[in-house]
Design a protein around this motif. Structure first.
Motif, PDB file in Angstrom:
ATOM      1  N   THR A   1       1.073  -1.011   0.099  1.00 28.16           N
ATOM      2  CA  THR A   1      -0.521  -0.182  -0.021  1.00 28.16           C
ATOM      3  C   THR A   1       0.877   1.236   0.000  1.00 28.16           C
ATOM      4  O   THR A   1       0.202   2.416  -0.554  1.00 28.16           O
ATOM      5  N   THR A   2       2.105   0.845   0.474  1.00 28.29           N
ATOM      6  CA  THR A   2       3.158   2.561   0.490  1.00 28.29           C
ATOM      7  C   THR A   2       2.961   2.148  -0.828  1.00 28.29           C
ATOM      8  O   THR A   2       3.457   3.255  -1.282  1.00 28.29           O
ATOM      9  N   ALA A   3       3.986   1.318  -1.211  1.00 25.75           N
ATOM     10  CA  ALA A   3       4.474   1.522  -2.870  1.00 25.75           C
ATOM     11  C   ALA A   3       3.685   2.058  -3.478  1.00 25.75           C
ATOM     12  O   ALA A   3       3.704   2.798  -4.687  1.00 25.75           O
ATOM     13  N   TYR A   4       2.045   1.409  -3.133  1.00 25.13           N
ATOM     14  CA  TYR A   4       1.910   1.855  -4.384  1.00 25.13           C
ATOM     15  C   TYR A   4       1.006   3.706  -5.081  1.00 25.13           C
ATOM     16  O   TYR A   4       0.654   3.835  -5.485  1.00 25.13           O
ATOM     17  N   GLY A   5       1.851   4.521  -3.430  1.00 24.07           N
ATOM     18  CA  GLY A   5       1.346   5.851  -3.391  1.00 24.07           C
ATOM     19  C   GLY A   5       2.546   6.081  -4.223  1.00 24.07           C
ATOM     20  O   GLY A   5       2.090   7.259  -4.831  1.00 24.07           O
ATOM     21  N   VAL A   6       3.098   5.749  -4.867  1.00 27.41           N
ATOM     22  CA  VAL A   6       4.204   6.120  -6.058  1.00 27.41           C
ATOM     23  C   VAL A   6       2.963   6.225  -7.409  1.00 27.41           C
ATOM     24  O   VAL A   6       3.443   6.931  -8.449  1.00 27.41           O
ATOM     25  N   PHE A   7       2.212   5.483  -7.312  1.00 36.19           N
ATOM     26  CA  PHE A   7       1.531   5.994  -9.148  1.00 36.19           C
ATOM     27  C   PHE A   7       1.093   8.277  -8.754  1.00 36.19           C
ATOM     28  O   PHE A   7       1.359   8.099  -9.737  1.00 36.19           O
ATOM     29  N   GLY A   8       0.912   7.853  -7.306  1.00 35.82           N
ATOM     30  CA  GLY A   8       0.204   9.260  -7.491  1.00 35.82           C
ATOM     31  C   GLY A   8       1.122  10.341  -7.549  1.00 35.82           C
ATOM     32  O   GLY A   8       1.277  11.604  -7.693  1.00 35.82           O
ATOM     33  N   VAL A   9       2.218   9.310  -7.438  1.00 35.60           N
ATOM     34  CA  VAL A   9       3.572  11.108  -6.634  1.00 35.60           C
ATOM     35  C   VAL A   9       4.081  10.741  -8.489  1.00 35.60           C
ATOM     36  O   VAL A   9       4.491  12.042  -8.785  1.00 35.60           O
ATOM     37  N   ALA A  10       4.084   9.905  -8.987  1.00 34.68           N
ATOM     38  CA  ALA A  10       4.377  10.024 -10.605  1.00 34.68           C
ATOM     39  C   ALA A  10       3.189  11.151 -11.632  1.00 34.68           C
ATOM     40  O   ALA A  10       3.912  12.265 -12.192  1.00 34.68           O
TER      41      ALA A  10
ATOM     42  N   ALA B   1       8.633  15.639  -4.718  1.00 32.08           N
ATOM     43  CA  ALA B   1       9.514  14.963  -4.253  1.00 32.08           C
ATOM     44  C   ALA B   1       9.750  14.612  -3.129  1.00 32.08           C
ATOM     45  O   ALA B   1      10.170  14.000  -1.830  1.00 32.08           O
ATOM     46  N   VAL B   2       9.219  15.931  -1.768  1.00 30.51           N
ATOM     47  CA  VAL B   2       8.787  15.138  -0.728  1.00 30.51           C
ATOM     48  C   VAL B   2       8.060  14.023  -0.542  1.00 30.51           C
ATOM     49  O   VAL B   2       8.052  13.688   0.488  1.00 30.51           O
ATOM     50  N   SER B   3       7.351  14.309  -0.856  1.00 30.18           N
ATOM     51  CA  SER B   3       6.171  12.343  -1.455  1.00 30.18           C
ATOM     52  C   SER B   3       6.675  12.153  -1.282  1.00 30.18           C
ATOM     53  O   SER B   3       6.749  10.879  -0.857  1.00 30.18           O
ATOM     54  N   ALA B   4       8.068  11.325  -2.414  1.00 37.19           N
ATOM     55  CA  ALA B   4       8.833  10.165  -2.733  1.00 37.19           C
ATOM     56  C   ALA B   4       9.566  10.121  -1.633  1.00 37.19           C
ATOM     57  O   ALA B   4       9.551   8.887  -1.251  1.00 37.19           O
ATOM     58  N   ALA B   5      10.222  10.381  -1.354  1.00 36.15           N
ATOM     59  CA  ALA B   5      11.387  10.922  -0.213  1.00 36.15           C
ATOM     60  C   ALA B   5      10.225  10.237   1.362  1.00 36.15           C
ATOM     61  O   ALA B   5      10.756   9.176   1.990  1.00 36.15           O
ATOM     62  N   ALA B   6       9.180  10.789   1.796  1.00 35.49           N
ATOM     63  CA  ALA B   6       8.293   9.485   2.725  1.00 35.49           C
ATOM     64  C   ALA B   6       8.094   8.452   2.357  1.00 35.49           C
ATOM     65  O   ALA B   6       8.055   7.557   3.439  1.00 35.49           O
ATOM     66  N   ILE B   7       7.300   8.061   1.081  1.00 35.54           N
ATOM     67  CA  ILE B   7       7.948   6.082   0.837  1.00 35.54           C
ATOM     68  C   ILE B   7       8.709   6.025   0.810  1.00 35.54           C
ATOM     69  O   ILE B   7       8.848   4.644   1.449  1.00 35.54           O
ATOM     70  N   VAL B   8       9.641   5.763   0.348  1.00 39.03           N
ATOM     71  CA  VAL B   8      11.403   5.570   0.832  1.00 39.03           C
ATOM     72  C   VAL B   8      11.496   5.242   1.389  1.00 39.03           C
ATOM     73  O   VAL B   8      11.456   4.060   2.527  1.00 39.03           O
TER      74      VAL B   8
END
Length: 80
Positions: A24-33, A52-59
């Motif tokens: 579910t966390t990795a799914y957030g990548v689609f929204g960031v993209a 970029a901040v959202s991507a850092a939070a996902i990582v």
């Protein structure tokens, strides 16, 4: 408390629960993209910074979940 309810409450601390959290966390990548595409199309630096901040939070979230998965090891609460 019944055994089934006890297992259900322990799901989040299980390997299966951790894998589900990772997915579910990795799914957030689609929204960031999607956000990055829109920011680039509109030349919106602030939206790009937000992505970029959202991507850092996902990582970071995935790194924490991987650490939790390693910590769980063989003592999975759903198996015992």
């Amino acid at each position: 408390m019944s055994k089934a309810l006890s297992k259900a409450k322990g799901f989040k601390q299980s390997k299966s629960g951790t894998y589900l959290s990772m997915a579910t966390t990795a799914y957030g990548v689609f929204g960031v993209a999607k956000q990055v595409k829109k920011a680039r199309r509109e030349h919106d630096t602030l939206r790009l910074l937000d992505a970029a901040v959202s991507a850092a939070a996902i990582v970071t979230g995935l790194a924490l979940l991987v650490r939790e998965l390693k910590r769980l090891g063989d003592d999975d609460v759903l198996l015992g």
